[in-house]
Design a protein around this motif. Sequence first.
Motif, PDB file in Angstrom:
ATOM      1  N   UNK A   1       0.939  -1.026  -0.147  1.00 30.77           N
ATOM      2  CA  UNK A   1       0.064   0.090  -0.049  1.00 30.77           C
ATOM      3  C   UNK A   1       0.975   1.271   0.167  1.00 30.77           C
TER       4      UNK A   1
ATOM      5  N   UNK B   1      -1.043  10.968  -3.813  1.00 29.67           N
ATOM      6  CA  UNK B   1      -2.070  11.062  -3.007  1.00 29.67           C
ATOM      7  C   UNK B   1      -1.589  11.317  -1.534  1.00 29.67           C
ATOM      8  N   UNK B   2       0.089  11.181  -1.464  1.00 30.11           N
ATOM      9  CA  UNK B   2       0.479  10.978  -0.062  1.00 30.11           C
ATOM     10  C   UNK B   2       0.999  12.348   0.151  1.00 30.11           C
ATOM     11  N   UNK B   3       0.307  13.039   1.446  1.00 29.34           N
ATOM     12  CA  UNK B   3       0.831  14.333   1.686  1.00 29.34           C
ATOM     13  C   UNK B   3       1.650  14.043   2.830  1.00 29.34           C
TER      14      UNK B   3
ATOM     15  N   UNK C   1       1.710  14.585   6.103  1.00 29.52           N
ATOM     16  CA  UNK C   1       0.854  14.091   7.258  1.00 29.52           C
ATOM     17  C   UNK C   1       0.367  12.499   7.007  1.00 29.52           C
ATOM     18  N   UNK C   2      -0.066  12.461   5.841  1.00 32.66           N
ATOM     19  CA  UNK C   2      -0.271  10.870   5.747  1.00 32.66           C
ATOM     20  C   UNK C   2       0.901   9.996   5.575  1.00 32.66           C
TER      21      UNK C   2
ATOM     22  N   UNK D   1       2.007   9.260   8.969  1.00 31.98           N
ATOM     23  CA  UNK D   1       1.133   8.147   9.890  1.00 31.98           C
ATOM     24  C   UNK D   1       1.321   6.770   9.167  1.00 31.98           C
ATOM     25  N   UNK D   2       1.521   6.721   7.912  1.00 32.74           N
ATOM     26  CA  UNK D   2       1.702   5.342   7.166  1.00 32.74           C
ATOM     27  C   UNK D   2       2.979   4.886   7.399  1.00 32.74           C
TER      28      UNK D   2
ATOM     29  N   UNK E   1       4.617   5.523  10.138  1.00 28.67           N
ATOM     30  CA  UNK E   1       4.560   4.926  11.690  1.00 28.67           C
ATOM     31  C   UNK E   1       3.938   3.642  11.726  1.00 28.67           C
ATOM     32  N   UNK E   2       2.863   3.362  10.780  1.00 29.48           N
ATOM     33  CA  UNK E   2       2.134   2.171  10.945  1.00 29.48           C
ATOM     34  C   UNK E   2       3.070   0.903  10.396  1.00 29.48           C
TER      35      UNK E   2
ATOM     36  N   UNK F   1       3.988  10.911  18.737  1.00 32.22           N
ATOM     37  CA  UNK F   1       3.602   9.827  17.905  1.00 32.22           C
ATOM     38  C   UNK F   1       4.277   8.347  18.151  1.00 32.22           C
TER      39      UNK F   1
ATOM     40  N   UNK G   1      -6.122  -0.735   0.187  1.00 35.38           N
ATOM     41  CA  UNK G   1      -5.526  -2.252   0.101  1.00 35.38           C
ATOM     42  C   UNK G   1      -4.889  -2.545   1.194  1.00 35.38           C
ATOM     43  N   UNK G   2      -4.351  -1.857   1.798  1.00 37.42           N
ATOM     44  CA  UNK G   2      -3.667  -2.233   3.164  1.00 37.42           C
ATOM     45  C   UNK G   2      -4.714  -2.726   4.277  1.00 37.42           C
TER      46      UNK G   2
ATOM     47  N   UNK H   1      -3.017   3.274  14.148  1.00 39.36           N
ATOM     48  CA  UNK H   1      -2.297   4.053  13.069  1.00 39.36           C
ATOM     49  C   UNK H   1      -2.956   4.112  11.560  1.00 39.36           C
TER      50      UNK H   1
ATOM     51  N   UNK I   1      -4.224   7.080   9.612  1.00 38.74           N
ATOM     52  CA  UNK I   1      -3.597   7.531   8.244  1.00 38.74           C
ATOM     53  C   UNK I   1      -4.988   7.984   7.343  1.00 38.74           C
TER      54      UNK I   1
ATOM     55  N   UNK J   1      -6.198  11.468   5.548  1.00 41.37           N
ATOM     56  CA  UNK J   1      -6.480  11.665   4.340  1.00 41.37           C
ATOM     57  C   UNK J   1      -8.004  12.318   3.887  1.00 41.37           C
TER      58      UNK J   1
ATOM     59  N   UNK K   1      -7.723  15.960   5.363  1.00 39.88           N
ATOM     60  CA  UNK K   1      -6.976  17.054   4.385  1.00 39.88           C
ATOM     61  C   UNK K   1      -7.610  17.253   3.049  1.00 39.88           C
TER      62      UNK K   1
ATOM     63  N   UNK L   1      -2.325   8.582  24.392  1.00 37.28           N
ATOM     64  CA  UNK L   1      -1.517   8.515  22.961  1.00 37.28           C
ATOM     65  C   UNK L   1      -2.219   8.688  21.750  1.00 37.28           C
TER      66      UNK L   1
END
Lengths: 232, 241
Positions: A68, A77-79, A81-82, A85-86, A88-89, A135, B53-54, B71, B75, B79, B82, B117
């Motif tokens: 993904x 599409x990836x900013x 911020x996202x 977070x992605x 971090x996942x 985070x 998909x994830x 998390x 995410x 999205x 924003x 958190x």
Amino acid sequence: MTEPKFYGAGFPYKKIKPKDMPGKLIVLEGTDGVGRSTQIQMLRTWLENEGFAVSDTGLKRSPLTQPGLDAAKLGNTLSPLTMSLFYATDFADRLENQIIPALEAGFYVLSDRYFYSTIARDVVRGADPEWVRKLYGFALKPDVVFLLKADVQTLVKRVVAGRGFDHWESGMDIRCANNLYDSFCIYQSALIEQFAGLSEEFKFVDVDATRAPQVVHSDLKKKIESRILKKI
Amino acid sequence: MLKPNPYKGRLIVVEGIDGSGKSTQIDLLTKWLRKQGKPVYFSEWNSSELVKSTTRLGKSEKMFTPTTFSLLQSTDFAHRWENKILPMLKAGVIVLADRYAFTAFARDVARGVDPTWVRELYSFAVLPNLALYFRVPLDVAVNRILSSRAKIKYYEAGMDLGLSNDKPTSFKMFQQLVINQYDQMVSEFNFTVIDGSQSVETQQKEVRAAVQKVLATWEGMNLPNGTPSQKTAILTGGRHD
């Protein structure tokens, strides 16, 4: 790992006893093209020769998020911020499902980057420095973090000799400049500055990575011997 | 922590466990506001293209831990925040959200993540102007879900918590944990509690009254040229991403 410590709350639902983690977590940090993966390979060979079980990991290698995240990086599409977070996942998944189990099994875990890299990238992209630190409150404190340091000109030489300039490694998503080369120099300089601050804050061991790989390796070996092996 | 909404638009969210009737109520509310010609944007708690998909992979292979689940959902929410919610709020629109960050707080903490958190995690978003919490007795909600749907899914039932090997039992136990979290948030986030065991019409009357109060100070939407457009704008919350 003498006693597992987390930067924040860790994983409250997961009960980890100190004696359950006999392994060691060794992190190599540094900017793109600084030679981390070469050093990890050399360390792995050396440690295995010494008779230690070694496991390695690195950013974006989580089987959960890799497909993904790769797809997201191809699109628009990836900013910041996202992305933050992605990643971090990805990190959480590897920490819980790879790194901690390996440490529990007594492995030496060599981590190509840790969450410090993502903090550096996020802050360069405008993230609130305090927010990204919170985070990663679930992150485990490593036994040692080596920061491989090199100036931008050294990085440029390696990139030219290696795989060439990359969109993300040049920070083109935030367009530091209107061309890859200038953007790379500005972006990597900003990262180097972030790393210098992180090194102090998180007590990294700085290593001069402008030297030949074999020389850097000997240096790392010596430092691991005195800091970790001697203490067992 | 979430900060108060500084934007011209108004953010109204509904929260509650599955089967609490909140979707019915927000649907009626959306139609009522649109009929008055107000610019409304409707947002749902579902997967955007970015993480779809994830999410699918993690669910089908049961790969999630409480932290990675949390998390990835954040995410997804970021999205949506924003690309949909934030621009609409800045434009002055009334944003109606079927579930918001509180859903994450309730479910993730029920799964065992640290409450502080997860609240910090969502601090890029803002507090709603109105949070309607639909409270129903556990049995009522659970029976609605169990009788209306063929199959509850693994994570929906909280099977990852290992509460029970029986799915309906696990679902019920998990929902109780989620209710406990919601109940704790009532005063923390100033929820307006709606008794979901009342008739649909009675609930809607209460919902509309609460919404009207929040909209009393709403300036309406301004187009770039400065003309108020409360009467004409109709926005739909489709899945164009």
